[in-house]
Design a protein around this motif. Sequence first.
Motif, PDB file in Angstrom:
ATOM      1  N   MET A  17      16.180  45.126  55.845  1.00 47.95           N
ATOM      2  CA  MET A  17      15.631  46.481  55.909  1.00 47.95           C
ATOM      3  C   MET A  17      14.466  46.636  54.937  1.00 47.95           C
ATOM      4  N   ALA A  18      14.608  46.112  53.733  1.00 50.48           N
ATOM      5  CA  ALA A  18      13.544  46.220  52.733  1.00 50.48           C
ATOM      6  C   ALA A  18      12.276  45.522  53.224  1.00 50.48           C
ATOM      7  N   LYS A  19      12.420  44.351  53.849  1.00 48.28           N
ATOM      8  CA  LYS A  19      11.247  43.644  54.376  1.00 48.28           C
ATOM      9  C   LYS A  19      10.609  44.427  55.519  1.00 48.28           C
ATOM     10  N   SER A  20      11.425  45.056  56.346  1.00 55.10           N
ATOM     11  CA  SER A  20      10.904  45.865  57.455  1.00 55.10           C
ATOM     12  C   SER A  20      10.121  47.070  56.944  1.00 55.10           C
ATOM     13  N   VAL A  21      10.675  47.753  55.958  1.00 47.96           N
ATOM     14  CA  VAL A  21      10.004  48.922  55.377  1.00 47.96           C
ATOM     15  C   VAL A  21       8.725  48.476  54.669  1.00 47.96           C
ATOM     16  N   GLU A  22       8.782  47.364  53.975  1.00 44.23           N
ATOM     17  CA  GLU A  22       7.610  46.865  53.266  1.00 44.23           C
ATOM     18  C   GLU A  22       6.472  46.543  54.240  1.00 44.23           C
ATOM     19  N   ALA A  23       6.801  45.988  55.407  1.00 42.70           N
ATOM     20  CA  ALA A  23       5.781  45.683  56.416  1.00 42.70           C
ATOM     21  C   ALA A  23       5.107  46.967  56.907  1.00 42.70           C
ATOM     22  N   ASP A  46      21.061  57.230  56.284  1.00 40.44           N
ATOM     23  CA  ASP A  46      19.718  56.722  56.579  1.00 40.44           C
ATOM     24  C   ASP A  46      18.693  57.160  55.546  1.00 40.44           C
ATOM     25  N   SER A  47      18.700  58.422  55.157  1.00 38.66           N
ATOM     26  CA  SER A  47      17.701  58.883  54.191  1.00 38.66           C
ATOM     27  C   SER A  47      18.000  58.379  52.779  1.00 38.66           C
ATOM     28  N   VAL A  48      19.267  58.229  52.438  1.00 43.71           N
ATOM     29  CA  VAL A  48      19.631  57.700  51.117  1.00 43.71           C
ATOM     30  C   VAL A  48      19.211  56.230  51.015  1.00 43.71           C
ATOM     31  N   VAL A  49      19.443  55.470  52.076  1.00 43.97           N
ATOM     32  CA  VAL A  49      19.040  54.059  52.074  1.00 43.97           C
ATOM     33  C   VAL A  49      17.521  53.939  52.009  1.00 43.97           C
ATOM     34  N   LEU A  50      16.804  54.787  52.733  1.00 45.48           N
ATOM     35  CA  LEU A  50      15.338  54.763  52.666  1.00 45.48           C
ATOM     36  C   LEU A  50      14.865  54.995  51.236  1.00 45.48           C
ATOM     37  N   ALA A  51      15.424  55.980  50.554  1.00 47.73           N
ATOM     38  CA  ALA A  51      15.047  56.245  49.163  1.00 47.73           C
ATOM     39  C   ALA A  51      15.352  55.029  48.286  1.00 47.73           C
ATOM     40  N   HIS A  52      16.502  54.411  48.505  1.00 48.64           N
ATOM     41  CA  HIS A  52      16.903  53.230  47.727  1.00 48.64           C
ATOM     42  C   HIS A  52      15.941  52.068  47.984  1.00 48.64           C
ATOM     43  N   VAL A  53      15.577  51.840  49.236  1.00 49.22           N
ATOM     44  CA  VAL A  53      14.651  50.757  49.582  1.00 49.22           C
ATOM     45  C   VAL A  53      13.290  50.995  48.957  1.00 49.22           C
ATOM     46  N   LEU A  54      12.771  52.216  49.053  1.00 50.46           N
ATOM     47  CA  LEU A  54      11.459  52.509  48.462  1.00 50.46           C
ATOM     48  C   LEU A  54      11.467  52.289  46.957  1.00 50.46           C
ATOM     49  N   GLY A  58       9.468  49.197  44.444  1.00 50.20           N
ATOM     50  CA  GLY A  58       8.597  49.473  43.305  1.00 50.20           C
ATOM     51  C   GLY A  58       7.903  50.814  43.331  1.00 50.20           C
ATOM     52  N   PHE A  59       8.270  51.659  44.287  1.00 52.09           N
ATOM     53  CA  PHE A  59       7.688  52.994  44.333  1.00 52.09           C
ATOM     54  C   PHE A  59       8.335  53.882  43.277  1.00 52.09           C
ATOM     55  N   SER A  60       7.528  54.720  42.673  1.00 52.70           N
ATOM     56  CA  SER A  60       8.058  55.790  41.835  1.00 52.70           C
ATOM     57  C   SER A  60       8.356  56.928  42.807  1.00 52.70           C
ATOM     58  N   ILE A  61       9.625  57.331  42.905  1.00 56.68           N
ATOM     59  CA  ILE A  61       9.989  58.337  43.899  1.00 56.68           C
ATOM     60  C   ILE A  61      10.576  59.581  43.238  1.00 56.68           C
ATOM     61  N   ALA A  62      10.372  60.690  43.904  1.00 57.85           N
ATOM     62  CA  ALA A  62      11.065  61.940  43.582  1.00 57.85           C
ATOM     63  C   ALA A  62      11.805  62.318  44.861  1.00 57.85           C
ATOM     64  N   ILE A  63      13.000  62.843  44.721  1.00 62.38           N
ATOM     65  CA  ILE A  63      13.820  63.163  45.884  1.00 62.38           C
ATOM     66  C   ILE A  63      13.911  64.672  46.057  1.00 62.38           C
ATOM     67  N   ALA A  64      13.616  65.112  47.282  1.00 60.04           N
ATOM     68  CA  ALA A  64      13.771  66.517  47.648  1.00 60.04           C
ATOM     69  C   ALA A  64      14.946  66.585  48.620  1.00 60.04           C
ATOM     70  N   HIS A  65      16.020  67.244  48.208  1.00 59.46           N
ATOM     71  CA  HIS A  65      17.191  67.356  49.075  1.00 59.46           C
ATOM     72  C   HIS A  65      16.955  68.445  50.106  1.00 59.46           C
ATOM     73  N   CYS A  66      17.151  68.090  51.368  1.00 57.50           N
ATOM     74  CA  CYS A  66      16.968  69.024  52.474  1.00 57.50           C
ATOM     75  C   CYS A  66      18.293  69.220  53.193  1.00 57.50           C
ATOM     76  N   HIS A  67      18.737  70.440  53.331  1.00 58.31           N
ATOM     77  CA  HIS A  67      19.979  70.725  54.061  1.00 58.31           C
ATOM     78  C   HIS A  67      19.677  71.858  55.036  1.00 58.31           C
ATOM     79  N   PHE A  68      19.733  71.551  56.304  1.00 60.97           N
ATOM     80  CA  PHE A  68      19.348  72.529  57.323  1.00 60.97           C
ATOM     81  C   PHE A  68      20.528  73.155  58.044  1.00 60.97           C
TER      82      PHE A  68
END
Length: 71
Positions: A17-23, A46-54, A58-68
Amino acid sequence: MNRALHDSARNVSFVWMAKSVEAIVDQSPYLKKEGTLLVGVSGGADSVVLAHVLHHLGFSIAIAHCHFNLR
């Protein structure tokens, strides 16, 4: 499935998954490692894993929690 095999399968999935996102990131003119990337996270896998992969890439990330309240 024994624990070691389960962990190994999970690690292989993460690496794939990390290699796929990196591509995808490498092709995007908008996703750069400079600055902070805001990631919308619902709390689902899915969104938690995306944040973890990013973060892992090496990305500096900030997380915005969205609950609809859709479920």
